[in-house]
Enzyme design. Structure first.
Site, PDB file in Angstrom:
ATOM      1  CG  ASP A  25      -7.468  -1.699   0.893  1.00 22.59           C
ATOM      2  OD1 ASP A  25      -6.270  -1.658   1.267  1.00 22.59           O
ATOM      3  OD2 ASP A  25      -8.066  -0.699   0.438  1.00 22.59           O
ATOM      4  CG  ASN A  27      -3.263  -6.147   5.220  1.00 23.37           C
ATOM      5  OD1 ASN A  27      -4.360  -6.547   5.588  1.00 23.37           O
ATOM      6  ND2 ASN A  27      -2.529  -6.790   4.332  1.00 23.37           N
ATOM      7  NE  ARG A  29      -7.084   1.848   5.329  1.00 24.09           N
ATOM      8  CZ  ARG A  29      -8.088   1.553   4.527  1.00 24.09           C
ATOM      9  NH1 ARG A  29      -9.276   2.066   4.736  1.00 24.09           N
ATOM     10  NH2 ARG A  29      -7.906   0.728   3.510  1.00 24.09           N
ATOM     11  CG  HIS A  42       1.415  -5.841   4.779  1.00 20.96           C
ATOM     12  ND1 HIS A  42       0.243  -5.458   4.182  1.00 20.96           N
ATOM     13  CD2 HIS A  42       2.275  -4.797   4.590  1.00 20.96           C
ATOM     14  CE1 HIS A  42       0.378  -4.233   3.664  1.00 20.96           C
ATOM     15  NE2 HIS A  42       1.606  -3.812   3.904  1.00 20.96           N
ATOM     16  CB  SER A  70      -2.265  -3.580  -7.398  1.00 19.49           C
ATOM     17  OG  SER A  70      -1.628  -2.390  -6.988  1.00 19.49           O
ATOM     18  NE  ARG A  76       0.751   0.012  -1.016  1.00 14.20           N
ATOM     19  CZ  ARG A  76      -0.150  -0.503  -0.206  1.00 14.20           C
ATOM     20  NH1 ARG A  76       0.238  -1.157   0.872  1.00 14.20           N
ATOM     21  NH2 ARG A  76      -1.437  -0.373  -0.444  1.00 14.20           N
ATOM     22  CG  LEU A 136     -10.170 -23.144  -2.695  1.00 14.44           C
ATOM     23  CD1 LEU A 136     -11.533 -22.514  -2.949  1.00 14.44           C
ATOM     24  CD2 LEU A 136      -9.630 -22.633  -1.357  1.00 14.44           C
ATOM     25  NE  ARG A 189     -10.606  -1.575  -1.990  1.00 12.95           N
ATOM     26  CZ  ARG A 189      -9.738  -1.064  -2.824  1.00 12.95           C
ATOM     27  NH1 ARG A 189      -9.995  -1.034  -4.107  1.00 12.95           N
ATOM     28  NH2 ARG A 189      -8.604  -0.539  -2.398  1.00 12.95           N
ATOM     29  CB  SER A 197      -7.617  -0.769  -6.713  1.00  6.18           C
ATOM     30  OG  SER A 197      -8.170   0.161  -5.796  1.00  6.18           O
ATOM     31  CD  GLU A 208     -24.995  -9.548  -8.092  1.00  5.60           C
ATOM     32  OE1 GLU A 208     -25.200  -8.487  -7.473  1.00  5.60           O
ATOM     33  OE2 GLU A 208     -25.541  -9.814  -9.188  1.00  5.60           O
TER      34      GLU A 208
HETATM   35  C1  IPE Z   1      -5.478  -2.752  -3.794  1.00  5.78           C
HETATM   36  O1  IPE Z   1      -5.246  -2.139  -2.567  1.00  5.78           O
HETATM   37  C2  IPE Z   1      -4.457  -3.796  -4.037  1.00  5.78           C
HETATM   38  C3  IPE Z   1      -4.408  -4.902  -3.088  1.00  5.78           C
HETATM   39  C4  IPE Z   1      -5.219  -5.154  -2.099  1.00  5.78           C
HETATM   40  C5  IPE Z   1      -3.335  -5.798  -3.314  1.00  5.78           C
HETATM   41  P1  IPE Z   1      -4.588  -0.698  -2.464  1.00  5.78           P
HETATM   42  O2  IPE Z   1      -4.677  -0.311  -1.045  1.00  5.78           O
HETATM   43  O3  IPE Z   1      -3.247  -0.686  -3.081  1.00  5.78           O
HETATM   44  O4  IPE Z   1      -5.586   0.173  -3.358  1.00  5.78           O
HETATM   45  P2  IPE Z   1      -5.683   1.739  -3.603  1.00  5.78           P
HETATM   46  O5  IPE Z   1      -4.407   2.186  -4.211  1.00  5.78           O
HETATM   47  O6  IPE Z   1      -5.903   2.372  -2.280  1.00  5.78           O
HETATM   48  O7  IPE Z   1      -6.858   1.912  -4.504  1.00  5.78           O
HETATM   49  C1  IPE Z   2      -3.732  -4.183   1.496  1.00  3.67           C
HETATM   50  O1  IPE Z   2      -3.609  -3.394   2.634  1.00  3.67           O
HETATM   51  C2  IPE Z   2      -2.490  -4.987   1.228  1.00  3.67           C
HETATM   52  C3  IPE Z   2      -1.714  -4.548   0.055  1.00  3.67           C
HETATM   53  C4  IPE Z   2      -2.061  -3.628  -0.801  1.00  3.67           C
HETATM   54  C5  IPE Z   2      -0.464  -5.230  -0.161  1.00  3.67           C
HETATM   55  P1  IPE Z   2      -3.000  -1.941   2.564  1.00  3.67           P
HETATM   56  O2  IPE Z   2      -1.532  -2.024   2.778  1.00  3.67           O
HETATM   57  O3  IPE Z   2      -3.411  -1.251   1.316  1.00  3.67           O
HETATM   58  O4  IPE Z   2      -3.699  -1.273   3.816  1.00  3.67           O
HETATM   59  P2  IPE Z   2      -4.209   0.219   3.934  1.00  3.67           P
HETATM   60  O5  IPE Z   2      -5.144   0.490   2.795  1.00  3.67           O
HETATM   61  O6  IPE Z   2      -3.010   1.105   3.906  1.00  3.67           O
HETATM   62  O7  IPE Z   2      -4.905   0.236   5.250  1.00  3.67           O
HETATM   63 MG    MG Z   3      -4.999  -0.036   0.843  1.00  2.00          MG
END
Ligand code: IPE
Ligand code: IPE
Ligand code: MG
Length: 254
Positions: A25, A27, A29, A42, A70, A76, A136, A189, A197, A208
């Protein structure tokens, strides 16, 4: 190993987690901070995936599972979803041969029916091509949801086995999307949020948890090592007392 259920048996433990599962998570920001469009974050995220794969191989980790998209991410903006699908398609086109050369078995877990025919074909090819690799196992969770996983497993079990009552863990296990892997030892995370999520709800029963503010594009081998150090410092009791855990350890050494 894949059959061990943390609520039924005590899994073996070592200094290095056997299975690491990551919610990648942050990307968006990361991109915003650089005044770049979200997709640039991304793209950088794919580089972090490459680094994480090599770091896991170097450290002797056998399973790496990454949450890439997800079941809720369809909410989105259509443009971002389309770009993410393109990125997934190009990664599958460009990276699989290198993964194969490095002994990586690739798996995609999630409801792939919702993807286009081209992407589905690429997934199938990549899985087939790398199926025999043993260094792996890299699982990409795409259109994955923990609730979807449990429901699809229960539905398939009922249908195939004609069961109407008394479903137990052992009967359900082979139908879960990650039945080929042991449960994650370490869940990471990035990006600062402290939530699951709808990731691996069933499989994280005794994992853990490690949360870091580091944004996914900045997550490197040193960041992985910090998570592993934290993991090593934990006492995994699986319901037992600390004394029992110590006793079991002494028995192992003797
Ligand atoms: C969770 O990230 C899904 C992935 C990293 C693929 P999100 O950024 O979508 O999660 P929420 O919605 O903020 O909880
Ligand atoms: C995780 O990064 C990647 C995906 C969910 C595809 P985000 O796109 O959720 O990045 P933030 O949370 O907006 O920073
Ligand atoms: Mg996110």
């Amino acid at each position: 190993m894949s059959g061990v259920s943390s609520t039924r048996e005590i899994p073996a433990h070592g200094d290095v987690p056997q299975h690491v599962a990551i919610i990648m998570d942050g990307n968006g920001r990361w991109a915003k901070r650089q005044l770049l469009p979200r997709i640039a974050g991304h793209r950088r995220g794919v580089e972090s995936v490459r680094n994480a794969v090599s770091a896991c191989i170097e450290r002797g980790i056998s399973y790496l599972t990454l949450f890439a998209f997800s079941s809720e991410n369809w909410r989105r903006p259509a443009e971002e979803v389309a770009l993410l699908m393109q990125l997934f398609t190009s990664a599958l086109t460009n990276e699989v041969e290198k993964l194969h050369r490095n002994g990586v078995r690739l798996k995609v877990v999630g409801d792939t029916q919702r993807f286009g025919a081209k992407l589905r074909a690429l997934i199938e090819q990549a899985e087939k091509h790398t199926a025999a690799n043993q260094r792996l196992t890299l699982s990409i969770a795409a259109n994955y949801g923990g609730r979807w996983d449990i429901l699809q497993a229960v539905s398939r079990l009922i249908k195939e086995k004609n069961v109407v009552e008394q479903i137990d863990e052992k009967a359900l296990a082979p139908y879960l999307a990650m039945s080929y892997a042991p449960e994650p030892d370490l869940f990471i995370r990035t990006g600062g949020e402290q939530r699951i999520s709808n990731f691996l709800l069933w499989q994280l029963a005794y994992s853990e948890f490690y949360f870091t503010d580091t944004l996914w594009p900045d997550f490197d081998a040193a960041a992985l090592d910090a998570a592993i150090v934290s993991y090593r410092g934990r006492e995994r009791r699986f319901g037992r007392t600390s004394d029992q855990v110590e006793q079991a350890k002494r028995a192992e050494v003797a």
